[in-house]
Structure formats: structure tokens, C-alpha cells
Design an enzyme around this catalytic site. Structure first.
Site, mmCIF file in Angstrom:
data_model
loop_
_atom_site.group_PDB
_atom_site.id
_atom_site.type_symbol
_atom_site.label_atom_id
_atom_site.label_comp_id
_atom_site.label_asym_id
_atom_site.label_seq_id
_atom_site.Cartn_x
_atom_site.Cartn_y
_atom_site.Cartn_z
ATOM 1 N N TYR A 53 -20.578 102.157 10.306
ATOM 2 C CA TYR A 53 -21.814 101.387 10.478
ATOM 3 C C TYR A 53 -23.060 102.234 10.332
ATOM 4 O O TYR A 53 -24.144 101.698 10.080
ATOM 5 C CB TYR A 53 -21.825 100.550 11.765
ATOM 6 C CG TYR A 53 -21.293 101.195 12.998
ATOM 7 C CD1 TYR A 53 -22.055 102.063 13.749
ATOM 8 C CD2 TYR A 53 -19.998 100.912 13.435
ATOM 9 C CE1 TYR A 53 -21.557 102.640 14.900
ATOM 10 C CE2 TYR A 53 -19.493 101.493 14.592
ATOM 11 C CZ TYR A 53 -20.283 102.357 15.321
ATOM 12 O OH TYR A 53 -19.790 102.933 16.452
ATOM 13 N N GLU A 73 -34.706 85.687 1.245
ATOM 14 C CA GLU A 73 -33.378 85.231 0.838
ATOM 15 C C GLU A 73 -32.748 86.220 -0.140
ATOM 16 O O GLU A 73 -31.561 86.543 -0.055
ATOM 17 C CB GLU A 73 -33.451 83.850 0.171
ATOM 18 C CG GLU A 73 -33.858 82.734 1.093
ATOM 19 C CD GLU A 73 -35.367 82.484 1.172
ATOM 20 O OE1 GLU A 73 -36.161 83.451 1.051
ATOM 21 O OE2 GLU A 73 -35.748 81.329 1.376
ATOM 22 N N LYS A 99 -38.625 87.752 9.496
ATOM 23 C CA LYS A 99 -39.983 88.148 9.123
ATOM 24 C C LYS A 99 -40.920 87.608 10.199
ATOM 25 O O LYS A 99 -41.267 86.437 10.194
ATOM 26 C CB LYS A 99 -40.302 87.547 7.749
ATOM 27 C CG LYS A 99 -41.606 87.952 7.155
ATOM 28 C CD LYS A 99 -41.720 87.347 5.750
ATOM 29 C CE LYS A 99 -42.973 87.812 5.067
ATOM 30 N NZ LYS A 99 -43.053 87.299 3.688
#
Length: 119
Positions: A53, A73, A99
Site C-alpha cells: 500500500y 471522474e 473535491k
């Protein structure tokens, strides 16, 4: 199969439709939920069988802080695609991009989009 969740990864970037968003920039937040099918049994306790990770964070960071995108997107989809390419153990990547300072005529905490890869 198991899940790895990375929550609220924060990056400063300059995405959006408006020139001001590119000029000023803002913070973006990313969540990644990765469905992993280990390449080796988990009992082997081997890093090679799973998703590192720390590296996954770096993959996300390179995309979010990289080339300007008009749509969050597109950022989410690119993150999912890149993670699945880097780690074949990932069978599904659910990526959320938030956002907080979206230019809308009103008050809100944030706008977020979630994309599932593969779609």
C-alpha cells in the site's frame, strides 16, 4: 479474497474546468478500496502475494498530482486502471475522489465521485 482500504489520501493539485482552479489549485482527497486475490497463500506471510500500500499510495499520488484533468471522474478511473496494472492481484478497485472546494453556487462540504475498475 480480501479488501485493502486506503482512506483520505490528501494531495494538492490543479484539476477542474475553470482557469482559476488551475491557477489556484486545491486539495483533493482519495479513498481506494482494493479487492485483492493473493498470488500466494496468506499463510506464507509474503509481501509478493499482496499489494504494497505504500507503492499504491505513490501510484495514486503520481496521477492526482500529475497532468491536469477537467473531471475528477477521469482521475478516479485513471487511478483504478493504474493500480490494477501495477498489481495483478487487484481484481477490483473502487476509487473515490473528493473535491472540497468545488466551484458551485452554494455551500457544501465536498463533491465526490466513485469509479469502479474494471467498470
Amino acid at each position: 479474497m480480501y479488501l485493502i482500504r486506503m482512506k483520505n489520501c490528501a494531495f494538492f493539485a490543479r484539476h477542474g474546468l475553470f482557469d482559476e482552479e488551475e491557477t489556484l489549485g486545491q486539495r483533493f482527497y482519495v479513498d481506494a478500496e482494493l479487492t485483492v486475490d493473493p498470488s500466494l497463500p496468506l499463510e506464507d506471510d509474503s509481501m509478493e502475494s499482496t499489494v504494497d500500500y505504500g507503492v499504491a499510495f505513490q501510484v495514486i499520488e503520481a496521477i492526482i498530482t500529475g497532468e491536469r484533468r477537467f473531471l475528477i471522474e477521469a482521475l478516479a478511473q485513471e487511478c483504478g486502471r493504474a493500480l490494477a496494472e501495477r498489481f495483478p492481484q487487484i481484481k477490483k478497485a473502487e476509487i473515490t475522489v473528493r473535491k472540497p472546494n468545488a466551484p458551485v453556487p452554494g455551500v457544501l462540504d465536498y463533491v465526490e465521485v466513485t469509479v469502479v475498475w474494471p467498470g
